[in-house]
Design an enzyme around this catalytic site. Structure first.
Site, PDB file in Angstrom:
ATOM      1  N   GLU A   1       0.798  -1.223   0.000  1.00  9.56           N
ATOM      2  CA  GLU A   1       0.000   0.000   0.000  1.00  9.56           C
ATOM      3  C   GLU A   1       0.831   1.275   0.000  1.00  9.56           C
ATOM      4  O   GLU A   1       0.427   2.277  -0.567  1.00  9.56           O
ATOM      5  CB  GLU A   1      -0.939   0.007   1.225  1.00  9.56           C
ATOM      6  CG  GLU A   1      -1.999  -1.072   1.220  1.00  9.56           C
ATOM      7  CD  GLU A   1      -2.988  -0.929   0.076  1.00  9.56           C
ATOM      8  OE1 GLU A   1      -3.253   0.225  -0.353  1.00  9.56           O
ATOM      9  OE2 GLU A   1      -3.490  -1.955  -0.416  1.00  9.56           O
TER      10      GLU A   1
ATOM     11  N   SER B   1     -53.076 -15.364  44.261  1.00  7.87           N
ATOM     12  CA  SER B   1     -52.623 -15.629  45.634  1.00  7.87           C
ATOM     13  C   SER B   1     -51.112 -15.568  45.802  1.00  7.87           C
ATOM     14  O   SER B   1     -50.611 -15.590  46.932  1.00  7.87           O
ATOM     15  CB  SER B   1     -53.113 -17.012  46.076  1.00  7.87           C
ATOM     16  OG  SER B   1     -54.525 -17.012  46.191  1.00  7.87           O
TER      17      SER B   1
END
Length: 605
Positions: free
Chosen positions: A90, A371
């Site tokens: 690169e 309950s």
């Protein structure tokens, strides 16, 4: 300034001559102003990174990212071979130039002039980094000008090693993958340092043209470019001929990793709780929903590790049990399991076939607790205020207070019963009398410690004693509340999240919770004996299995629309709810005690 501007102009002249032809004086002046503005500040760099949810052993079970899957990798942890591949192919003069390589630009221009195709570019690593961070691929003079400005600014403010590290973490590897570590994990399910040289060169081939060199669709193209990259290393003597031959003949076997998002019931709730944790921080109390969402996104994009209490074995066992019992039926269910000593949510099930971002029944379904509310709204408040009445009797006959005339299950009347009998057989008329004696305001005052989200003043009435609420409670809320029976009356809101750490392991978020002493130890001791007897001789017998510690309470709402069982063993408190999403009777299932079978199956170990 003029000297630098002139230098920049020469660079542009060389690198983008065709664009300059159409440039007006006004555009040139605007470009100069843009340079002066951009070069006055250090460039701000925000790289979106992948965040992870970790289980109770520190192992990732979910990856969180939006458009960019990036796991940041420090330069020191990247093999030198891969760095050589990048620099040689690169930008060979990377460590010598100041961001712009005039020789490379000139060479590229000459090579490209001889070809109908653009075969070589002259951009440096820093230029490519500037484009990756700040710019688009738009071919305009202004973009090229800004690229050079950003390039020089990056070179001024960052070292070469820092720039190379940033570059390697911003390059694109197709399929939403950014940076070498994410690419390594996606394509080979390895960390970068575990890759062979052939695999490194193969991955290094992709960023030049991620579509053309996509290994999933154009494997042969990727392989050809890999060989070219290696030839370039050979030319500059970074590898020997023997090594070159060895690398290019090594077969490449992809091992594609699917995006990890295991246990969505648990993971989705963690993200919901993460919002709460953010809002819990000083100064964030009044954030709007929109602001909170932005803060959440910002945090998740920063690459954090969210340490949770997920116990994979219990989560899998809970899911398997729910599916086993509910899959053939048109009803749904939710499960919450809490390690009460550590105050950690170990498992959470949002539905029998819960999928990501579905309706989560564990915390989003508000149902009548029936309950199952009695232990925390009636009996514990009563015993806290009247401990001397533990062995007293309570009337279990029919009752009418004003126009409210509740009955026991089946319409039975029992006369005088002990407090213990009223509890373990879940007698409604006794519960109403006890709540009336305690005082509604007193009982609900105790309940405030649990922070039930949808309980309002409208619920301060006698029907609440047997689960009659305006909106109801979520399975998560009720299970959390029951942990008080295993922590000597002290309540500390259980969480899934232990802490949030950054990429360096620093803790950046954690809960700062207060303990609340809801009831004293004597009250809890009596309640535990009641809850134990309920499982041995009372309504919870179907949940019993031989173990050192066990206790719990059932709940069945009117017309069997909701079935609950919440209870504990030595280490865990667990809650089960089953019902239709749109409440309707489950009378045909009432004798099967499916909810207790699920509870027993999960906890029996």
């Amino acid at each position: 300034m003029r000297k630098l501007t002139g230098f920049l102009f020469i660079l542009l002249l060389i690198s983008s001559f065709p664009l300059l032809i159409s440039m007006t004086l006004k555009e040139y002046e605007n470009a100069i102003k843009a340079y002066e503005k951009l070069s006055s500040n250090q460039p701000v760099i925000h790289l979106s990174q992948t965040s992870f949810l970790l289980d109770n052993n520190g192992q990732p079970f979910a990856e969180i990212y939006q458009n960019e899957n990036r796991i940041y990798k420090k330069l020191k942890d990247i093999p030198q071979f891969f760095l050589d591949l990048v620099i040689v192919n690169e930008d060979q003069n990377f460590y010598q130039h100041k961001g712009i390589d005039l020789l490379a630009i000139t060479r590229a221009a000459l090579i490209n002039a001889k070809s109908s195709d653009l075969k070589q570019g002259g951009s440096t690593i820093t230029q490519q980094l500037a484009k990756n961070l700040y710019l688009t691929n738009e071919k305009t003079f202004e973009r090229k000008w800004n690229e050079i400005i950003y390039t020089l600014s990056l070179e001024k403010n960052y070292s070469k090693d820092q720039l190379l590290e940033l570059y390697i973490n911003t390059i694109y590897f197709q399929h939403g993958i950014y940076g070498i570590e994410s690419a390594s994990q996606f394509y080979f399910q390895k960390h970068t340092e575990e890759l062979s040289k052939a695999e490194m060169a193969f991955l290094a081939a992709i960023p030049n043209n991620p579509t053309l060199y996509d290994p999933l669709t154009n494997f042969d193209n990727t392989k050809k470019r890999q060989q070219q990259l290696l030839k370039n290393l050979l030319k500059v003597k970074k590898i020997s001929k023997e090594e070159f031959n060895s690398i290019i003949h090594e077969p490449i076997r992809l091992n594609i990793k699917k995006r990890k998002y295991l246990y969505p019931d648990y993971a989705d709730y963690v993200l919901k709780e993460l919002k709460d944790l953010i809002q819990n921080q000083p100064g964030n109390e009044h954030l709007t929903d929109e602001q909170l969402e932005k803060e959440l996104t910002k945090l998740l994009n920063s690459g954090v590790n969210i340490h949770t209490s997920l116990n994979r074995n219990i989560q899998k066992k809970a899911k398997a049990s729910v599916q086993k019992h509910l899959q053939p039926l048109p009803i749904e269910g939710a499960v919450v399991i809490i390690q009460h000593e550590k105050n950690e949510i170990s498992a959470i099930i949002g539905g029998k076939n819960y999928e990501r971002q579905n309706f989560h029944r564990a915390y989003q379904a508000y149902r009548q607790p029936a309950s199952a509310i009695k232990p925390i709204l009636v009996f514990a408040p009563f015993l806290e205020r009247y401990p001397e009445k533990m062995h007293s009797f309570v009337d279990a006959s029919n009752i009418c207070i004003q126009s409210y005339c509740p009955k026991n299950y089946g319409g039975y009347e029992y006369g005088k019963v002990t407090l213990r009998e009223a509890f373990i057989y879940s007698l409604n008329t006794s519960a109403i009398r006890l709540l009336n004696e305690v005082g509604i305001n007193n009982a609900f005052h105790d309940l405030k410690a649990f922070d039930f989200e949808k309980i309002t003043k409208d619920d301060y009435r006698l029907p609440a004693a047997i689960g009659g609420f305006t909106y109801g409670l979520s399975p998560l809320e009720l299970t959390k509340a029951y942990t008080v029976f295993s922590t000597k009356g002290i309540y500390k809101n259980p969480k899934t999240i232990k802490k949030v750490t950054d990429a360096n392991g620093n803790t950046i978020l954690e809960w700062n919770q207060k303990h609340v002493q809801v009831w004293n130890e004597q009250t809890i001791k009596i309640m535990r004996s009641f809850l134990h007897d309920t499982v041995i001789n009372g309504t919870g017998r179907s949940a019993y299995f031989p173990t050192v510690v066990i206790g719990g309470k059932t709940g069945t709402s009117d017309d069997f629309k909701d079935l609950w069982f919440v209870g504990y063993t030595k280490n865990y408190t667990a809650g089960i709810w089953i019902g239709y999403d749109q409440p309707k009777s489950m009378d045909h299932l009432s004798n099967q005690a499916i909810h207790m079978q699920i509870w027993k199956e999960i906890l029996q170990e």
